[in-house]
Design an enzyme around this catalytic site. Structure first.
Site, PDB file in Angstrom:
ATOM      1  N   GLY A 110       5.969   6.457   7.732  1.00 49.02           N
ATOM      2  CA  GLY A 110       6.453   7.514   6.850  1.00 49.02           C
ATOM      3  C   GLY A 110       6.074   8.878   7.389  1.00 49.02           C
ATOM      4  O   GLY A 110       6.041   9.086   8.607  1.00 49.02           O
ATOM      5  N   CYS A 111       5.797   9.789   6.507  1.00 48.16           N
ATOM      6  CA  CYS A 111       5.447  11.170   6.874  1.00 48.16           C
ATOM      7  C   CYS A 111       4.411  11.215   7.991  1.00 48.16           C
ATOM      8  O   CYS A 111       3.306  10.690   7.841  1.00 48.16           O
ATOM      9  CB  CYS A 111       4.923  11.901   5.645  1.00 48.16           C
TER      10      CYS A 111
END
Length: 200
Positions: free
Chosen positions: A39-40
């Site tokens: 993810g991020c």
């Protein structure tokens, strides 16, 4: 004593790491490289930098089709890239298997093309191996998790490493440079709450 040729080899390895080139497992001076996506990349980078034995973690883009992508292109979707982090580590202090174990506890493997509040294939989770040993270790760790019965299905991608493009400078060490904004994003995204629910 470090010879001129040894010093040059080390500097060359560091220069290659800074470029958008195929990653290599050997990073010079006994260091090795691993690439993960969860993810991020602000969060992934910050999480791995806490580990003893991790020398450096860099945010970037990998596993895509478009050369030299920008954040705007990747975040809009359609380039095939995922936000990822390239980790340089000292294998005498932390093993690849330990990095894998840490990776799994910091990812939601049960969702496809998303992580936490971020949706799209640019946020898919992945392990990008650089050697056959890394491939075997990654697949074994996934298989063990599947056999545990903890999750019905695991969507985390395991694929050979391709060109890794460093993200723009303002993305590097974002958590350190912008601690208030980072904490707000991480909390509002529900990352830690979801991880606690998944892993305890």
């Amino acid at each position: 004593m470090m010879t001129a040729s040894t010093r040059w080899a080390g500097l060359t390895a560091l220069a290659l790491l800074a470029m958008g080139t195929p990653a290599h497992a050997q990073s010079g001076a006994g260091l090795e490289t691993a690439i993960f996506a969860s993810g991020c990349f602000w969060c992934t980078e910050s999480d791995f930098e806490k580990l003893q034995g991790v020398v450096k973690a860099e945010s970037g883009y990998t596993a895509g089709r478009v050369p030299n992508p920008t954040y705007e292109q990747v975040s809009a979707g359609g380039t095939g890239h995922t936000e990822a982090v390239r980790i340089v580590y000292d294998p005498s202090k932390i093993s690849y298997s330990q990095l894998l174990a840490y990776f799994w506890r910091n990812v939601d493997p049960t969702v496809k093309d998303r992580q936490f509040c971020d949706v799209g294939d640019q946020y898919r989770s992945g392990i990008y191996y650089l050697t056959d040993d890394q491939r075997q270790a990654a697949q074994s760790s996934r298989d063990a998790l599947q056999k545990s019965g903890k999750f019905k299905r695991i969507y985390t991608e395991i694929a050979p490493a391709s060109t890794f493009y460093l993200a723009e400078t303002y993305h590097q060490d974002y958590a350190k440079k912008n601690p208030i904004r980072y904490r707000y994003y991480r909390n509002s995204c529900g990352r830690d709450a979801t991880l606690k629910q998944l892993w305890g």
